[in-house]
Write a protein that holds these residues in place. Structure first.
Motif, short mmCIF file in Angstrom:
data_model
loop_
_atom_site.label_atom_id
_atom_site.label_comp_id
_atom_site.label_asym_id
_atom_site.label_seq_id
_atom_site.Cartn_x
_atom_site.Cartn_y
_atom_site.Cartn_z
N TYR A 1 0.83 -1.21 0.00
CA TYR A 1 0.00 0.00 0.00
C TYR A 1 0.86 1.26 0.00
O TYR A 1 0.49 2.28 -0.59
CB TYR A 1 -0.94 0.00 1.21
CG TYR A 1 -1.93 -1.16 1.20
CD1 TYR A 1 -2.29 -1.79 0.02
CD2 TYR A 1 -2.49 -1.63 2.39
CE1 TYR A 1 -3.19 -2.85 0.01
CE2 TYR A 1 -3.38 -2.69 2.39
CZ TYR A 1 -3.72 -3.30 1.20
OH TYR A 1 -4.60 -4.34 1.21
N ALA A 2 2.01 1.20 0.67
CA ALA A 2 2.93 2.34 0.64
C ALA A 2 3.43 2.58 -0.78
O ALA A 2 3.53 3.72 -1.25
CB ALA A 2 4.10 2.10 1.58
N ARG A 3 3.75 1.50 -1.49
CA ARG A 3 4.18 1.60 -2.87
C ARG A 3 3.06 2.16 -3.76
O ARG A 3 3.32 2.96 -4.67
CB ARG A 3 4.61 0.23 -3.38
CG ARG A 3 5.85 -0.34 -2.70
CD ARG A 3 7.12 0.22 -3.29
NE ARG A 3 7.21 -0.04 -4.71
CZ ARG A 3 7.59 -1.20 -5.26
NH1 ARG A 3 7.92 -2.22 -4.49
NH2 ARG A 3 7.66 -1.33 -6.56
N GLU A 4 1.84 1.71 -3.50
CA GLU A 4 0.70 2.24 -4.25
C GLU A 4 0.55 3.74 -4.05
O GLU A 4 0.30 4.48 -5.00
CB GLU A 4 -0.60 1.54 -3.81
CG GLU A 4 -0.79 0.15 -4.35
CD GLU A 4 -2.12 -0.45 -3.93
OE1 GLU A 4 -2.43 -1.57 -4.37
OE2 GLU A 4 -2.87 0.21 -3.17
N ALA A 5 0.67 4.16 -2.80
CA ALA A 5 0.52 5.58 -2.49
C ALA A 5 1.56 6.43 -3.22
O ALA A 5 1.29 7.57 -3.61
CB ALA A 5 0.62 5.82 -0.98
N LEU A 6 2.74 5.84 -3.45
CA LEU A 6 3.79 6.54 -4.18
C LEU A 6 3.63 6.42 -5.70
O LEU A 6 4.43 6.97 -6.45
CB LEU A 6 5.16 6.00 -3.76
CG LEU A 6 5.59 6.30 -2.33
CD1 LEU A 6 6.87 5.54 -1.98
CD2 LEU A 6 5.78 7.80 -2.13
#
Length: 318
Positions: free
Chosen positions: A239-244
């Protein structure tokens, strides 16, 4: 086993608050859409299940992002909403989990009872076929009862003031994200990227602590908990990667393997629980034992699959 390193890069333009706010608002909108679809589904079980899945996915993404990027938000607000979203997604997941577990176990029993590779116990020709029917009936009673209780808990949760407070908070989030005034003005590569790296490091540490699948006893469930924790940390990292705005295709594939691992481990536990039912027939106990072994083999297979995905030579670094 080391997790391949990844040089995180920021995607898009704007401040940390702009990037995080855009992602959280999108997930809040998805949550509200799932809620509306769930309310409109009525007695349609398939539509209701899809809507609940959408709700769970949005709730997990919001709560995971609030965990990783907490310092960019108003922390007291983030902590409270994250706690409530974890409660909600867990409650919504139970009914689906019991239904999926029953389907998995009944399908496996059907496959095993017709397999020439599964030997019958000595002096009990056809015992697996006979025992499978009884085992299936026992599992259906136990898991249907559990599913019914979970369904009642879901209905109670969705009608509670606690849920309505969560829905109201997410509705506000869809239009306004409470951010820390200082951190939100920072650059993405100076604020969000280091925080996402912390999530990646936690995952890498957990993965490196896993015993290699070849070294684990195939019927030993003692390590299941550490694998479930890796699954949770992988989801937060994703999810952190998605947010980026980064590509998460390989993380999705790895997560799918860990989802299958969790499903097989829980199915094995359910078959073991059923086998401990007092006064069941020997043929039933035998069928449940074969089923338990089959699901534990699936657990081991998914562990190999996941570990193969993390071999540095198999794919570019994450």
């Amino acid at each position: 086993m080391a997790l391949p390193n990844h040089d995180l890069t920021a995607r898009g333009e704007g401040s940390a608050g702009d990037v995080l706010g855009t992602y959280l608002r999108a997930q809040a909108t998805a949550f509200l859409r799932g809620l509306r679809l769930h309310e409109e589904s009525g007695a349609d079980a398939a539509e209701g299940s899809d809507a609940a899945r959408s709700l769970r996915g949005a709730a997990r993404r919001i709560s995971g992002s609030l965990t990783t990027f907490r310092v960019v938000t108003e922390s007291s607000w983030a902590d409270g909403l994250r706690t409530e979203l974890v409660w909600l997604s867990s409650t919504l997941a139970d009914e689906h989990a019991y239904a999926a577990r029953l389907t998995r176990l009944l399908d496996a029993l059907h496959r095993l009872s017709g397999s020439p590779e599964v030997p019958a116990p000595r002096g009990a020709s056809g015992a697996l076929t006979v025992g499978s029917a009884r085992a299936a009936a026992l599992l259906e009673r136990q898991l249907t009862l559990a599913r019914t209780r979970a369904h009642s808990a879901t209905l109670q949760a969705l009608g509670s003031s606690r849920f309505h407070a969560v829905a109201d908070a997410v509705a506000v989030l869809a239009s306004e994200v409470p951010l820390d005034a200082v951190a939100a003005r920072g650059r993405v590569d100076e604020v969000l990227v280091p925080l996402a790296e912390v999530a990646r490091t936690r995952l890498a540490t957990a993965v490196s602590a896993l015993p290699h699948a070849a070294e684990a006893h195939p019927y030993n469930p003692d390590h299941d908990g550490s694998w479930h924790e890796v699954r949770r940390l992988l989801r937060v990292h994703r999810y952190a990667r998605e947010a980026l705005g980064e590509d998460v295709a390989r993380l999705v594939a790895a997560g799918d393997a860990l989802d299958r691992h969790r499903d097989a481990a829980e199915a094995a536990a359910a078959s073991a629980t059923a086998a401990r039912t007092p006064r069941i027939a020997p043929a039933t106990a035998y069928a449940l034992g074969v089923l338990h072994a089959d699901q534990r083999h699936e657990v081991e297979a998914t562990r190999f699959t996941f570990q193969d995905l993390w071999q540095p030579a198999a794919a570019p670094a994450l």
